[in-house]
Design a protein around this motif. Sequence first.
Motif, PDB file in Angstrom:
ATOM      1  N   PRO B 264       7.063  -9.585   5.657  1.00  0.00           N
ATOM      2  CA  PRO B 264       7.470  -8.362   6.082  1.00  0.00           C
ATOM      3  C   PRO B 264       6.321  -7.677   7.138  1.00  0.00           C
ATOM      4  CG  PRO B 264       7.488  -8.010   3.893  1.00  0.00           C
ATOM      5  CD  PRO B 264       7.235  -9.508   4.176  1.00  0.00           C
ATOM      6  N   ILE B 265       6.479  -7.061   8.008  1.00  0.00           N
ATOM      7  CA  ILE B 265       5.706  -6.288   8.961  1.00  0.00           C
ATOM      8  C   ILE B 265       5.394  -4.777   8.347  1.00  0.00           C
ATOM      9  CG2 ILE B 265       5.245  -5.338  11.212  1.00  0.00           C
ATOM     10  CD1 ILE B 265       6.396  -7.675  12.341  1.00  0.00           C
ATOM     11  N   VAL B 266       6.771  -4.626   7.869  1.00  0.00           N
ATOM     12  CA  VAL B 266       6.551  -2.948   7.553  1.00  0.00           C
ATOM     13  C   VAL B 266       6.563  -3.403   5.759  1.00  0.00           C
ATOM     14  CG1 VAL B 266       8.024  -1.062   6.739  1.00  0.00           C
ATOM     15  CG2 VAL B 266       8.044  -1.689   9.160  1.00  0.00           C
ATOM     16  N   GLU B 267       5.455  -2.809   5.351  1.00  0.00           N
ATOM     17  CA  GLU B 267       5.013  -3.389   4.080  1.00  0.00           C
ATOM     18  C   GLU B 267       4.771  -1.976   3.127  1.00  0.00           C
ATOM     19  OE1 GLU B 267       5.164  -5.297   1.544  1.00  0.00           O
ATOM     20  OE2 GLU B 267       4.332  -7.030   2.387  1.00  0.00           O
ATOM     21  N   THR B 268       4.908  -2.279   1.767  1.00  0.00           N
ATOM     22  CA  THR B 268       4.567  -1.115   0.761  1.00  0.00           C
ATOM     23  C   THR B 268       2.950  -1.156   0.741  1.00  0.00           C
ATOM     24  OG1 THR B 268       4.762  -2.747  -0.993  1.00  0.00           O
ATOM     25  CG2 THR B 268       6.729  -1.128  -0.400  1.00  0.00           C
ATOM     26  N   ALA B 269       2.481   0.009   0.435  1.00  0.00           N
ATOM     27  CA  ALA B 269       1.040   0.064   0.169  1.00  0.00           C
ATOM     28  C   ALA B 269       0.784  -0.629  -1.030  1.00  0.00           C
ATOM     29  CB  ALA B 269       0.539   1.421   0.017  1.00  0.00           C
ATOM     30  N   PHE B 270       1.550  -0.866  -2.038  1.00  0.00           N
ATOM     31  CA  PHE B 270       1.513  -1.768  -3.190  1.00  0.00           C
ATOM     32  C   PHE B 270       0.948  -3.138  -2.838  1.00  0.00           C
ATOM     33  CE2 PHE B 270       2.543  -4.590  -6.461  1.00  0.00           C
ATOM     34  CZ  PHE B 270       2.102  -4.029  -7.585  1.00  0.00           C
ATOM     35  N   TRP B 271       1.718  -3.811  -1.967  1.00  0.00           N
ATOM     36  CA  TRP B 271       1.296  -5.309  -1.721  1.00  0.00           C
ATOM     37  C   TRP B 271       0.237  -5.266  -0.538  1.00  0.00           C
ATOM     38  CZ3 TRP B 271       2.659  -8.785  -4.838  1.00  0.00           C
ATOM     39  CH2 TRP B 271       3.677  -8.812  -5.510  1.00  0.00           C
ATOM     40  N   ASN B 272       0.018  -4.270   0.275  1.00  0.00           N
ATOM     41  CA  ASN B 272      -1.163  -4.432   1.167  1.00  0.00           C
ATOM     42  C   ASN B 272      -2.438  -4.076   0.770  1.00  0.00           C
ATOM     43  OD1 ASN B 272      -1.374  -4.602   4.248  1.00  0.00           O
ATOM     44  ND2 ASN B 272      -2.722  -2.858   3.891  1.00  0.00           N
ATOM     45  N   PHE B 273      -2.368  -3.095  -0.475  1.00  0.00           N
ATOM     46  CA  PHE B 273      -3.627  -2.675  -0.815  1.00  0.00           C
ATOM     47  C   PHE B 273      -3.669  -2.728  -2.635  1.00  0.00           C
ATOM     48  CE2 PHE B 273      -3.134   0.341   2.699  1.00  0.00           C
ATOM     49  CZ  PHE B 273      -4.340   0.075   3.546  1.00  0.00           C
ATOM     50  N   ASP B 274      -2.766  -2.190  -3.222  1.00  0.00           N
ATOM     51  CA  ASP B 274      -2.801  -2.152  -4.779  1.00  0.00           C
ATOM     52  C   ASP B 274      -2.952  -3.477  -5.220  1.00  0.00           C
ATOM     53  OD1 ASP B 274      -0.795   0.632  -3.853  1.00  0.00           O
ATOM     54  OD2 ASP B 274      -2.457   1.023  -5.499  1.00  0.00           O
ATOM     55  N   ALA B 275      -2.022  -4.437  -4.871  1.00  0.00           N
ATOM     56  CA  ALA B 275      -2.012  -5.446  -5.580  1.00  0.00           C
ATOM     57  C   ALA B 275      -3.555  -6.235  -5.217  1.00  0.00           C
ATOM     58  CB  ALA B 275      -0.838  -6.563  -4.965  1.00  0.00           C
ATOM     59  N   LEU B 276      -4.100  -6.097  -4.081  1.00  0.00           N
ATOM     60  CA  LEU B 276      -5.563  -6.430  -3.824  1.00  0.00           C
ATOM     61  C   LEU B 276      -6.569  -5.839  -4.302  1.00  0.00           C
ATOM     62  CD1 LEU B 276      -4.365  -7.492  -0.353  1.00  0.00           C
ATOM     63  CD2 LEU B 276      -5.024  -9.038  -2.108  1.00  0.00           C
ATOM     64  N   PHE B 277      -6.267  -4.866  -5.280  1.00  0.00           N
ATOM     65  CA  PHE B 277      -7.494  -4.284  -6.070  1.00  0.00           C
ATOM     66  C   PHE B 277      -8.196  -3.090  -5.244  1.00  0.00           C
ATOM     67  CE2 PHE B 277     -11.200  -4.097  -8.761  1.00  0.00           C
ATOM     68  CZ  PHE B 277     -10.835  -3.276  -9.875  1.00  0.00           C
ATOM     69  N   GLN B 278      -7.583  -2.677  -4.142  1.00  0.00           N
ATOM     70  CA  GLN B 278      -7.859  -1.684  -3.340  1.00  0.00           C
ATOM     71  C   GLN B 278      -7.676  -0.418  -3.867  1.00  0.00           C
ATOM     72  OE1 GLN B 278      -7.220  -3.549   0.397  1.00  0.00           O
ATOM     73  NE2 GLN B 278      -9.120  -2.288   1.406  1.00  0.00           N
ATOM     74  N   PRO B 279      -8.726   0.717  -4.354  1.00  0.00           N
ATOM     75  CA  PRO B 279      -8.380   1.810  -4.895  1.00  0.00           C
ATOM     76  C   PRO B 279      -7.577   2.696  -4.041  1.00  0.00           C
ATOM     77  CG  PRO B 279     -10.672   1.596  -4.542  1.00  0.00           C
ATOM     78  CD  PRO B 279     -10.138   0.199  -4.158  1.00  0.00           C
ATOM     79  N   GLN B 280      -6.712   3.691  -4.723  1.00  0.00           N
ATOM     80  CA  GLN B 280      -6.083   4.501  -3.699  1.00  0.00           C
ATOM     81  C   GLN B 280      -6.719   5.260  -2.851  1.00  0.00           C
ATOM     82  OE1 GLN B 280      -3.080   5.733  -6.854  1.00  0.00           O
ATOM     83  NE2 GLN B 280      -1.814   4.014  -5.797  1.00  0.00           N
ATOM     84  N   ASP B 281      -7.974   5.483  -3.213  1.00  0.00           N
ATOM     85  CA  ASP B 281      -8.934   6.486  -2.478  1.00  0.00           C
ATOM     86  C   ASP B 281      -9.662   5.627  -1.447  1.00  0.00           C
ATOM     87  OD1 ASP B 281     -10.928   5.506  -4.134  1.00  0.00           O
ATOM     88  OD2 ASP B 281     -11.501   7.331  -4.429  1.00  0.00           O
ATOM     89  N   HIS B 282      -9.464   4.588  -1.327  1.00  0.00           N
ATOM     90  CA  HIS B 282     -10.270   3.617  -0.308  1.00  0.00           C
ATOM     91  C   HIS B 282     -10.242   4.113   1.049  1.00  0.00           C
ATOM     92  CE1 HIS B 282     -12.017  -0.068   1.520  1.00  0.00           C
ATOM     93  NE2 HIS B 282     -12.236  -0.276   0.526  1.00  0.00           N
ATOM     94  N   PRO B 283     -11.263   4.210   1.695  1.00  0.00           N
ATOM     95  CA  PRO B 283     -11.189   4.478   3.085  1.00  0.00           C
ATOM     96  C   PRO B 283     -10.132   3.827   4.027  1.00  0.00           C
ATOM     97  CG  PRO B 283     -13.405   4.365   2.545  1.00  0.00           C
ATOM     98  CD  PRO B 283     -12.748   3.787   1.383  1.00  0.00           C
ATOM     99  N   ALA B 284     -10.043   2.693   3.783  1.00  0.00           N
ATOM    100  CA  ALA B 284      -9.170   1.877   4.708  1.00  0.00           C
ATOM    101  C   ALA B 284      -7.785   2.131   4.499  1.00  0.00           C
ATOM    102  CB  ALA B 284      -9.156   0.211   4.352  1.00  0.00           C
ATOM    103  N   ARG B 285      -7.366   2.989   3.496  1.00  0.00           N
ATOM    104  CA  ARG B 285      -6.158   3.377   3.154  1.00  0.00           C
ATOM    105  C   ARG B 285      -5.829   4.622   4.005  1.00  0.00           C
ATOM    106  NH1 ARG B 285      -4.180   1.356  -2.732  1.00  0.00           N
ATOM    107  NH2 ARG B 285      -2.180   2.368  -2.077  1.00  0.00           N
ATOM    108  N   GLU B 286      -6.701   5.214   4.506  1.00  0.00           N
ATOM    109  CA  GLU B 286      -6.403   6.619   5.183  1.00  0.00           C
ATOM    110  C   GLU B 286      -5.686   6.530   6.543  1.00  0.00           C
ATOM    111  OE1 GLU B 286      -9.947   9.121   5.061  1.00  0.00           O
ATOM    112  OE2 GLU B 286     -10.542   8.728   2.948  1.00  0.00           O
ATOM    113  N   MET B 287      -5.096   7.633   6.804  1.00  0.00           N
ATOM    114  CA  MET B 287      -4.313   7.680   7.890  1.00  0.00           C
ATOM    115  C   MET B 287      -5.033   7.403   9.264  1.00  0.00           C
ATOM    116  SD  MET B 287      -1.144   9.153   7.303  1.00  0.00           S
ATOM    117  CE  MET B 287      -0.374  10.518   8.346  1.00  0.00           C
ATOM    118  N   HIS B 288      -6.293   7.398   9.263  1.00  0.00           N
ATOM    119  CA  HIS B 288      -6.990   7.318  10.544  1.00  0.00           C
ATOM    120  C   HIS B 288      -7.419   5.568  10.598  1.00  0.00           C
ATOM    121  CE1 HIS B 288     -10.768   7.221   8.394  1.00  0.00           C
ATOM    122  NE2 HIS B 288     -10.580   8.516   8.052  1.00  0.00           N
TER     123      HIS B 288
END
Lengths: 551, 501
Positions: B264-288
């Motif tokens: 999928p192109i539209v993805e949940t943050a879960f598979w894009n970040f969380d499953a890859l151990f990227q903490p939820q306050d990681h800068p890459a996850r920010e809106m910008h």
Amino acid sequence: MPVITLQKDRFSKFVGRSLTIDEMVKWLPWLGVDIEEVGENYVKIEFNPNRVDFSSYAGVARAFQGLIGWKVGMPEYKVHKGTIKLEVDASVNQVRPYMLSAVVKDINLDEENVKEIMEMQEDLHWGVGRDRKKAAIGVHNFDVVKPPFKYLAADPDNVRFVPLGKREKMTLREILEKHEKGIAYKHLIEWSPKYPLFIDADGNVLSMPPIINGELTKVTSETRNLLLDVTGPDFKAVKQALNVLVTALADMGGKIETVQVEYPDKTITSPDLTPQKMTLNSSYVNELLGLKLSSRKIVEYLRKCRLNAEENVDGKINVEIPAYRIDILHEVDLVEEVAIGYGYYRLKPSKPKTVTTGSLHEATRLSNVIREILVGLGFTEVMNFTLINSEVQYEKMRKKPEKTVKLANPSSSEYDVARTSLLPSLMKNLMDNKHESFPQKIFEVSDVIKVNEKMECRTERQLHLAGVSSHSTANFSEIKSTVEALLKNLGLKGWKIKPFKDSSFIDGRTAAITIKNMRIGVLGEIHPEVITNFELENPVCGFELNLEPFL
Amino acid sequence: MVKVRENEHKILLTLKRFDGKALLDQVVKETSLSDATVMKAALTLEKKKLVKVSERKKTIIELNKEGELHAERGLPERLLVNALAKLGGEASISKVVQKAELEEKFVPIALGWLRKKGWVLFDTKTGKLKLLGKVEGVDEKLLSLLKEKGKLVVEDLSSKMRSAAKILKRRKLLRVSEKKEKIIEITDEGWKALKKGVKVEVEITQLTPELIITGKWRKVKLTKFDVTAPSPTVYPAKVHPVQQIIRRIKEIFAEMGFTEIRGPIVETAFWNFDALFQPQDHPAREMHDTFYLEYPKAGKLPEKSIVEKVAKTHEDGWKTGSKGWKYRWSPEEAKRLILRTHTTATTIRYLAEHHEPPIKVFSVDRVYRNEKMNYKSLFEFHQIEGIIMDKHVTFRDLIGTLKEFYSKLGLKKVKFWPSYFPYTEPSAQSTVYIPEHKKWFELCGMGMFRPEVLKPLGIKYPVLAWGGGLERLIMLKLGLDDIRLLYKNDLGWIRRTVICQ
């Protein structure tokens, strides 16, 4: 990524040997930093966000000494017991609960050091503090204030002090509203009825964490004794930021002294530079790296990365990690340290024994066949973004807006929704190519994204194919012939072309393409109003097919 | 006597009829020959010094929307002056406007022109307009001519009409476009030759089925062509240059035993970040950095057992041997829908479902970052990614695999450096020597998935991963310095770009 500029002579002083620029350029990358720029007397490096300890000369120098083998094992930092007390008032619990502190005495600062401390503070604010959210640092001139200190939450309108870089006293509220740092960071505290404040025994303000320090305790090259404060809602981050800063200041020649931080329920002696301890298995290292290193060698390589390591009775390796290495979470992080100590340049490429046969995805295979047919039919491929402007997608195509994937934070209003069809992109392409010679025949075989509430991501990615032909005599029969040639050459059976209505096409010159009574596409002459909307002059005929049924 | 071919003769006679000078289009029309034939013959005649071929600019004017409106009912000042006449030659402005039924926006223009044309006098005492005259101007003549003919060529107009065209253009009532056209003209030498008479040689330019079948071709003379003369440009239809390179890269992966995956192109943050151990306050996850969706906002999380393990791993390391990130993990944050920022989201989905070794998969697919588009960055681009999961694969195997991959792309000199990625350890960065630029460039990053990524998803064996941006590689290969060109779909660029080999 953060950067630091290393002046050759100054860096040499920290390393303890006279270095050449060539030596620096040769060895620095093997620490895992990127060379950004090389000047006659400096090397500018970019370091990864996990290694905030590289935000100071001292930090890079420690690692550099180890890699070359001039100094190995964990650097020791003597922490002297101090008598200073700092009270953390229960009132901060609601707004910014933690503060840790340290005193650094007899430091010999020059202009360069002062600048470096400021830059390091910024790197830590970003790397550990997440833009001051999790932790923020204050560095103060210790000699102008009087212990014991107090960290409390104060009324926004009752306290006034001169913020750093200003001459007038301001209330805490005024600072949030008018001061540039106040405006930038007010979101961190403005929701609270009281704001964090750090004061001395006489009520002088050292800082208003995490916004701004007071002018009173400003650090200059004359300052000899420093008081550090780190505040935040995340104790781990507060401790990490303090440890990285205090060790770098010790490397600059300062003497670390503890502060007794008294919380309502406990007292903490700060800073706490106790090394982290881990156990490492040699076999784990060798399995991951594909090497056959003895435990003795592994110990040697870890020590080159400025860790303490020794073999224990079980044949495992006990590792001690200095307090400034906040990036080590797991045994696997030590494996990378071994690889760095061993030298990435010595890692010989090997071939995995895995035997598999490869294949392309069905979507790629089908797209490639289609490309071959359409190029044969004289169509040139274009590639567009899946993001598009909603007006181009709907109004210009004479379509009613539908439920579409819409961005919350588009980087440009030209690309604010996901496309649900390829034809609008192709019409836009024709518009952009008016000056090129005709006939123009283009196609795209690519993705559209449709809302589908049943799916896990509430959307569905679909492979579509669309083509348009534009020239003075483009017409229905041309595009019908094209689509029929495509369907025949794909070897498809049971397809039909039936009359159909679609507002983007001319009524009576539009057809649906069906397979076994399922509509998979549309073809026809594009409506003159659509043609005009895209500022075109030649007739356009086109088609679009959903390829999902064939995958 | 000068010898000319049949077509050349035809052209000379046509030109003569036009008093020795005509446009290419006119000659084409008169002779019923094709553009290319007339041009070819004209050039031959030019070589023989009998004609001269030159080019001139042609300015075409036509009415725009507002122009059409005025042509239909008269210019605004005409409407006013007519109304004034009907009101007896003297009336206040508002009365005249009302009578003329002129729209508000045209009133100032109309008044201005009334004065400029000297049709009225404004009496400041009475505040009334007085009629002085209303003779049709040349601008109005041109307006009605344009209405009748549609398009006119400025250069063909009389000098009066040309100045009228200037006025209408300034009044923004015209659409103006320019074209170039060719003019063929008989030279003095040509006239002399015509006077003396020319000898027409019957030559055949186009061999026809008839000539072949009847055998007449034996009796006629086939023109000897100037084989160096320019022939019309044609363009092959082709696959987009970026796609050509994608195709080659996918082939390389397949040759190396990798299977392509698509997600999928539209993805949940879960598979894009969380499953890859990227903490939820990681800068890459920010809106910008990441595109979030306004609609639909949130997706579904996978089965509870997986989510719980991932959550615990973030919080305190769970059973992975890690310390974790020490924060409170939020399922709501993980449900948020985004446009995937890397294809690794699809990879980790695949590995969560396929536990049996060996696995070798790849993707070359779309990813998104919240960037402003400029010469060096796009908000939507392609990522190349390769993955190996098997018993006993090692970091050195990863280096070896990537080396082979590069070598198949024609890049033989590669170096590997320590680097950092949130979900791999050990990690490395590769730099590649590109002979066309005589320089080293950073291309793919790589590493082995962290235990914090593998264990919660039940992946038992080491995973080697590498990835990089496709567009950067293409820019280096094609020598481009503006990345936007790749997806501008400029037909001229696509038509000119050499096919990837």
